[in-house]
Design an enzyme around this catalytic site. Sequence first.
Site, PDB file in Angstrom:
ATOM      1  N   GLU A  60      -3.121   9.524 -24.068  1.00  8.21           N
ATOM      2  CA  GLU A  60      -4.103   8.643 -24.699  1.00  8.21           C
ATOM      3  C   GLU A  60      -4.064   8.694 -26.223  1.00  8.21           C
ATOM      4  O   GLU A  60      -4.252   7.685 -26.896  1.00  8.21           O
ATOM      5  CB  GLU A  60      -5.521   8.963 -24.207  1.00  8.21           C
ATOM      6  CG  GLU A  60      -5.818   8.495 -22.787  1.00  8.21           C
ATOM      7  CD  GLU A  60      -5.255   9.420 -21.725  1.00  8.21           C
ATOM      8  OE1 GLU A  60      -4.806  10.535 -22.079  1.00  8.21           O
ATOM      9  OE2 GLU A  60      -5.245   9.037 -20.542  1.00  8.21           O
ATOM     10  N   PHE A  88     -11.734  10.779 -24.856  1.00  7.90           N
ATOM     11  CA  PHE A  88     -11.831  12.011 -25.651  1.00  7.90           C
ATOM     12  C   PHE A  88     -10.450  12.426 -26.167  1.00  7.90           C
ATOM     13  O   PHE A  88     -10.319  12.963 -27.247  1.00  7.90           O
ATOM     14  CB  PHE A  88     -12.466  13.135 -24.828  1.00  7.90           C
ATOM     15  CG  PHE A  88     -13.935  12.899 -24.566  1.00  7.90           C
ATOM     16  CD1 PHE A  88     -14.867  13.061 -25.575  1.00  7.90           C
ATOM     17  CD2 PHE A  88     -14.385  12.484 -23.333  1.00  7.90           C
ATOM     18  CE1 PHE A  88     -16.221  12.834 -25.357  1.00  7.90           C
ATOM     19  CE2 PHE A  88     -15.734  12.252 -23.095  1.00  7.90           C
ATOM     20  CZ  PHE A  88     -16.658  12.427 -24.109  1.00  7.90           C
ATOM     21  N   HIS A 129     -14.978   9.097 -15.051  1.00  8.73           N
ATOM     22  CA  HIS A 129     -14.446   7.744 -15.004  1.00  8.73           C
ATOM     23  C   HIS A 129     -15.503   6.718 -15.426  1.00  8.73           C
ATOM     24  O   HIS A 129     -15.183   5.552 -15.606  1.00  8.73           O
ATOM     25  CB  HIS A 129     -13.980   7.403 -13.584  1.00  8.73           C
ATOM     26  CG  HIS A 129     -12.645   7.992 -13.249  1.00  8.73           C
ATOM     27  ND1 HIS A 129     -12.366   9.330 -13.388  1.00  8.73           N
ATOM     28  CD2 HIS A 129     -11.510   7.421 -12.779  1.00  8.73           C
ATOM     29  CE1 HIS A 129     -11.113   9.541 -13.004  1.00  8.73           C
ATOM     30  NE2 HIS A 129     -10.581   8.410 -12.646  1.00  8.73           N
TER      31      HIS A 129
END
Lengths: 325, 367
Positions: A60, A88, A129
């Site tokens: 990510e 995050f 999620h």
Amino acid sequence: MAQMTMIEAIKDAMRVELKRDPNVVIFGEDVGHVGGVFRATEGLQAEFGENRVFDTPLAESAIGGLAVGLSVQGFRPIAEIQFVGFIFEALDQMFVQAARLRYRSGGRYNAPIVFRTPFGGGVKAAELHTDALEGLAMQTPGIKTIVPSNPYDAKGLLISAIRENDPVFFMEHLNLYRAFRDEVPEGEYTVPIGKAKVVREGKDVTIIAYGLMVHTALKAAAELEKNGVQAEVIDLRTLMPLDIETIVESIKKTNRAIVVQEAQKSAGAAAEIIAQINENAILHLEAPVLRCAPPDTVYPFAQIEDVWLPNPARIVKTVNQVLQF
Amino acid sequence: MSKGSLDAPAKPGQAQAHEVRSENVIPLQILSPEGEVVNPERLPDLSDDQLKEIMYRMVFTRTWDDRAVNLGRQGRLGFYAPVSGQEATMVGSEYALEKSDFICPGYRDMPQLVWHGLPLYQAFLYSRGHQHGGQIPEGVNVLMPQIIIGAQILHATGIAMGYKLKNEKNVVIAYTGDGGSSEGDFYEGLNFAGSFKLPAIYFVQNNGYAITTPYAKQTGAQSIAHKALAAGIRGVQVDGMDVLAVISAVKEAADIAREGGGATLIEGLTYRFRPHSMSDDATKYRTKDEEAEWALKDPIVRFGKYLEAKGLWSEEDTARVKEEAKAAVAEHIKKAEQTEKMTVPGLIDSMFEQTPPNLEQQKADFQ
């Protein structure tokens, strides 16, 4: 006019912009051939090619950093973070690097990035999620936050976000993806960023909400009506910039308000909205503005999420508290 | 395979089955510490004027660093990370690139930006916290120094992908240190570059310390260059006190990248003669012996000997460049000091292309 679910409207917005602007690129985990875990990008790679819509390795932070680098090169990246809890890993790139590129470069570079991510409870998804993390973005200077509540707004707001020259955190509620269909125009149209919408008129109390909570608030308003209470419901649509003007106008009429959010109660969007109401409309209030929100715990995925999240009964209870103050 | 480089990924069928192995790597060196050519086949093709220009830039950078440390002590600069000792990796790597190539620096890499075209006074403004410092002129392809240690690795990866998508034959170089090679962003960036075969160079200036933490505690890897193996990109180790070796390695990596051959990780073995920043005490974690040993490898002394032997440089040249550098620093710090201070309303207006109503309201408190 076409009838679309929210996920179809979101895909349509991206298709329209991919077609209009060759600098728009879409990437993330699984967004290419398969079209994303929710099929938000289904068919787009086949239509626009692998240079426009592509899968990345699973990382990510790198997805965020790639978006920053590509913006420096003049592209308009749409970066999908597969689920909200994974942001995050990308926070530095989203909230530090993208959000301050304009400041750091004295305006030389901008970051016209849309970080799309699904979020939102009530769907029995896995841990991390669904969490509502919009408060983190609201506290971050330099990034705008959008949370649509219906297919029409989702398409118009996403097109606005893609054309925006500053980074946008675009939060899509999982529970709204296929909840209902809406009339959505074909082709281009925009819904302005920073404009709230009064979705139900009333004179007794203002219920301020966004995302799925707009629908929960409307259910509560219908319940309240049975007891003769006319609740006005505002769909914020954009959290940063916040349309405080529409909120204040409503409070001038109703003199009472509550804010409903899916995020844990403390220090989130509702707290900020109430602070701004205090700054702008304190003399119009007959009661303190209350929050209807989950407790300050971790998100209890699956097992008790239905009672943990705000529901119409709790919203009615909170409204009654401000009415009886 | 050229001396001092690793091909990656490791070829199947080599070494022992089931176990990934790689040989020890030897740093690429072209000049000995005495300034003698030890690796003639890797000697970069540079004219006498180019050789003198490289020396000019290294001496200038050393003098600028000396002056900057003094200016910092006088309170005329803000954050400043000293560079002395690293002139070969900084000046050499930038010199090996084209003006159209892109630089993504770490916090110590101001010299590369200035030699790539950022006006010196803007470097000083940046140090003083003025946002005009980062207002990079059109045509200067750099980002400002990155404070989050590995973030620039990813920006370089994105910029490299942009070049690839636009089919432009430019390359991007990102700098970090040995500490930066431990960051998650470092691995994510190298892996993306390997996966998409991007025209990027990741240059780790291994100066032996991440602030105070020594290299031995940084990693159990044989070298930082070995970290290229897992990402599927080239890995190269170079003597970072040998400017010609740096130029050769970066030029080679850039040529490969331009031709579509993908990314290279270069580890330059170097040393910072001064502390990490203006606020730490290097005597707490380094020995005099170690410092003396590295002083013998001084990149300016080494390259100077090579040039003197060729009749291209003399002590007088060094003295002249020092004077020029001092004058330039004086002129640019004055310009920085005379630049109108940034303002809070100006800061607020730099957050978004169009300042939203809530920020407009907040501006009113400062007008």
